[in-house]
Write a protein that holds these residues in place. Structure first.
Motif, PDB file in Angstrom:
ATOM      1  N   ASP A  84     -13.182  -8.536  -4.402  1.00 38.75           N
ATOM      2  CA  ASP A  84     -12.695  -6.801  -4.275  1.00 38.75           C
ATOM      3  C   ASP A  84     -11.727  -6.685  -3.020  1.00 38.75           C
ATOM      4  O   ASP A  84     -10.835  -6.190  -3.063  1.00 38.75           O
ATOM      5  CB  ASP A  84     -13.757  -5.692  -4.120  1.00 38.75           C
ATOM      6  N   ALA A  85     -12.142  -7.480  -2.134  1.00 41.84           N
ATOM      7  CA  ALA A  85     -11.146  -7.371  -0.759  1.00 41.84           C
ATOM      8  C   ALA A  85      -9.919  -7.620  -0.954  1.00 41.84           C
ATOM      9  O   ALA A  85      -8.707  -7.383  -0.379  1.00 41.84           O
ATOM     10  CB  ALA A  85     -11.644  -8.051   0.510  1.00 41.84           C
ATOM     11  N   GLY A  86      -9.772  -9.093  -1.604  1.00 37.50           N
ATOM     12  CA  GLY A  86      -8.542  -9.588  -1.966  1.00 37.50           C
ATOM     13  C   GLY A  86      -7.717  -8.683  -2.976  1.00 37.50           C
ATOM     14  O   GLY A  86      -6.439  -8.548  -2.827  1.00 37.50           O
ATOM     15  N   ILE A  87      -8.320  -7.988  -3.792  1.00 42.30           N
ATOM     16  CA  ILE A  87      -7.619  -7.050  -4.830  1.00 42.30           C
ATOM     17  C   ILE A  87      -7.095  -5.935  -3.960  1.00 42.30           C
ATOM     18  O   ILE A  87      -5.917  -5.583  -4.193  1.00 42.30           O
ATOM     19  CB  ILE A  87      -8.579  -6.705  -5.955  1.00 42.30           C
ATOM     20  N   THR A  88      -7.831  -5.402  -3.047  1.00 40.89           N
ATOM     21  CA  THR A  88      -7.303  -4.099  -2.157  1.00 40.89           C
ATOM     22  C   THR A  88      -6.280  -4.554  -1.408  1.00 40.89           C
ATOM     23  O   THR A  88      -5.196  -4.066  -1.287  1.00 40.89           O
ATOM     24  CB  THR A  88      -8.670  -3.748  -1.603  1.00 40.89           C
ATOM     25  N   ALA A  89      -6.135  -5.662  -0.695  1.00 38.71           N
ATOM     26  CA  ALA A  89      -5.209  -6.026  -0.202  1.00 38.71           C
ATOM     27  C   ALA A  89      -3.858  -6.252  -0.652  1.00 38.71           C
ATOM     28  O   ALA A  89      -2.878  -6.005  -0.114  1.00 38.71           O
ATOM     29  CB  ALA A  89      -5.698  -7.562   0.830  1.00 38.71           C
ATOM     30  N   CYS A  90      -3.867  -7.007  -1.793  1.00 39.01           N
ATOM     31  CA  CYS A  90      -2.938  -7.288  -2.645  1.00 39.01           C
ATOM     32  C   CYS A  90      -2.412  -5.905  -3.079  1.00 39.01           C
ATOM     33  O   CYS A  90      -1.131  -5.681  -3.022  1.00 39.01           O
ATOM     34  CB  CYS A  90      -3.194  -8.123  -4.109  1.00 39.01           C
ATOM     35  N   LEU A  91      -3.257  -5.086  -3.508  1.00 38.99           N
ATOM     36  CA  LEU A  91      -2.524  -3.845  -4.078  1.00 38.99           C
ATOM     37  C   LEU A  91      -1.891  -2.896  -2.999  1.00 38.99           C
ATOM     38  O   LEU A  91      -0.784  -2.335  -3.133  1.00 38.99           O
ATOM     39  CB  LEU A  91      -3.708  -2.979  -4.752  1.00 38.99           C
ATOM     40  N   GLU A  92      -2.475  -3.024  -1.815  1.00 39.44           N
ATOM     41  CA  GLU A  92      -1.935  -2.252  -0.554  1.00 39.44           C
ATOM     42  C   GLU A  92      -0.503  -2.866  -0.285  1.00 39.44           C
ATOM     43  O   GLU A  92       0.300  -2.342   0.250  1.00 39.44           O
ATOM     44  CB  GLU A  92      -2.862  -2.372   0.589  1.00 39.44           C
ATOM     45  N   ASN A  93      -0.541  -4.200  -0.507  1.00 38.07           N
ATOM     46  CA  ASN A  93       0.570  -4.970   0.044  1.00 38.07           C
ATOM     47  C   ASN A  93       1.784  -4.531  -0.934  1.00 38.07           C
ATOM     48  O   ASN A  93       2.956  -4.015  -0.306  1.00 38.07           O
ATOM     49  CB  ASN A  93       0.362  -6.319  -0.057  1.00 38.07           C
ATOM     50  N   LEU A  94       1.540  -4.543  -2.246  1.00 36.88           N
ATOM     51  CA  LEU A  94       2.435  -4.317  -3.223  1.00 36.88           C
ATOM     52  C   LEU A  94       3.067  -2.716  -3.247  1.00 36.88           C
ATOM     53  O   LEU A  94       3.848  -2.495  -3.576  1.00 36.88           O
ATOM     54  CB  LEU A  94       1.792  -4.375  -4.747  1.00 36.88           C
ATOM     55  N   GLU A  95       1.969  -1.721  -2.991  1.00 38.41           N
ATOM     56  CA  GLU A  95       2.316  -0.342  -2.659  1.00 38.41           C
ATOM     57  C   GLU A  95       3.201  -0.528  -1.708  1.00 38.41           C
ATOM     58  O   GLU A  95       4.203   0.813  -1.664  1.00 38.41           O
ATOM     59  CB  GLU A  95       1.058   0.327  -2.610  1.00 38.41           C
ATOM     60  N   SER A  96       3.476  -1.021  -0.601  1.00 38.09           N
ATOM     61  CA  SER A  96       3.957  -0.905   0.584  1.00 38.09           C
ATOM     62  C   SER A  96       5.390  -1.566   0.760  1.00 38.09           C
ATOM     63  O   SER A  96       6.424  -0.987   1.255  1.00 38.09           O
ATOM     64  CB  SER A  96       3.384  -1.354   1.852  1.00 38.09           C
TER      65      SER A  96
END
Length: 342
Positions: free
Chosen positions: A31-43
């Motif tokens: 989950d932590a990896g998914i969240t970090a990746c999604l936050e990166n892609l959103e930015s």
């Protein structure tokens, strides 16, 4: 996985690598990896190639709405597509800076063509401009042209007044040409031919002012003749004849000025389009128009469109082939009856 601040570690990483990590994280439910990746892609910004990869992969994941907001519209936005396009077109038509206006016209035209030929996504809710919106703009341009030509009849003979008026008429005619070009590209130009043929008041005003003021308006007629001559507009023969009855004399009178004043005008294209349009009419109407042209061309020369190819075709139709429609129809019917009884 064992990084204290995974989000920071993803800074400056290529989008493809972040997508790869997202795929792995999702597969092992990290989950932590998914969240970090999604936050990166959103930015981070995406190139168009990266955008396609992001969309195709994120559609397989849950909870990615924030990331995809930059490429997806709310239903309410899609429903207002026509209003958005109409407002954009109005702003361009009313623009004060001529250079910027030309650039934005070219941009909008390019995007409309690109949109029509693209293979992206769902075409049903595509952001587009409707036929009603385009014809709403046409009527506005008609009104503006009538006003400009009415003012031209009362213009002061000072060079300043002439220059301003010429600029205004040219601007409004150019606006109309642009809208007509969009209509033709979207195969919505049939109705415009009827509207243009019915502009008796505008044509009457056009005939009463100097050619130097009005010649840009005749380019609209040439646009329609080119489209009809190429088979891009299909209208009844009565409408085609009405178009020429209203505007052909104006096109003849303005042709010389059109050639001299516009580098972008293709003389041969206009002549071919006009000739082909005339040849779509009944033979007696062709005869009347082409004999009138014959006399005019002898007096005006290069100041008149050269449609001698159309004249030659009419001549062969009228005096060499002498095709008799009624007799041919009877022969065809008889042949059909014979084949039926056999």
């Amino acid at each position: 996985m064992y990084c204290d601040d995974l989000k920071r570690r993803l800074v400056d990483k290529e989008v493809s690598k972040v997508l790869g990590l997202l795929k792995v994280s999702a597969a092992i439910t990290f989950d932590a990896g998914i969240t970090a990746c999604l936050e990166n892609l959103e930015s981070v910004p995406w190139s168009e190639e990266e955008e396609e990869k992001v969309i195709s992969q994120l559609q397989l994941h849950d909870s990615v709405s924030e990331v995809l907001k930059r490429v997806s519209a709310e239903p309410s936005t899609s429903s207002r597509a026509d209003d958005i396009f109409l407002n954009l077109l109005i702003v361009v038509l009313q623009a004060k800076d001529d250079k910027a206006r030309r650039e934005m016209k070219a941009l909008i035209s390019h995007l409309l063509r690109e949109d029509a030929s693209s293979n992206y996504g769902n075409h049903i809710n595509r952001l587009d401009v409707s036929k009603d919106a385009l014809y709403h703009l046409c009527h506005g341009c008609f009104s503006s042209l009538v006003l400009c030509l009415s003012e031209a009849m009362c213009v002061d003979e000072s060079k300043q007044d002439r220059g301003i008026l010429t600029s205004e008429i040219s601007r409004e005619a150019d606006n109309m040409q642009w809208i007509v070009d969009i209509l033709l590209h979207k195969t919505m130009g049939d109705e415009f031919v009827t509207l243009w043929a019915d502009q008796k008041e505008l044509a009457n005003l056009h005939s009463k002012i100097p050619t130097m003021y009005r010649h840009e308006i005749s380019r609209i007629t040439s646009q329609l003749c080119i489209a009809i001559g190429r088979g891009r507009i299909l209208v009844p023969k009565d409408i085609r004849y009405s178009l020429l009855s209203t505007w052909l004399e104006a096109l003849y009178d303005d042709f010389g000025w059109m050639r001299r004043a516009s580098r972008s005008m293709d003389k041969k294209l206009v002549e071919d389009g006009l000739g082909q349009t005339i040849l779509t009419l009944p033979l007696l109407q062709q005869q009347a128009i082409l004999i009138n042209w014959f006399h005019r061309f002898l007096n005006k020369g290069d100041g008149c469109p050269n449609i001698q190819k159309a004249f030659e075709v009419w001549w062969r139709r009228a005096f060499i082939r002498q095709y008799v429609a009624e007799s041919q129809l009877q022969i065809t019917v008889c042949d059909i009856q014979i084949e039926t009884f056999q």
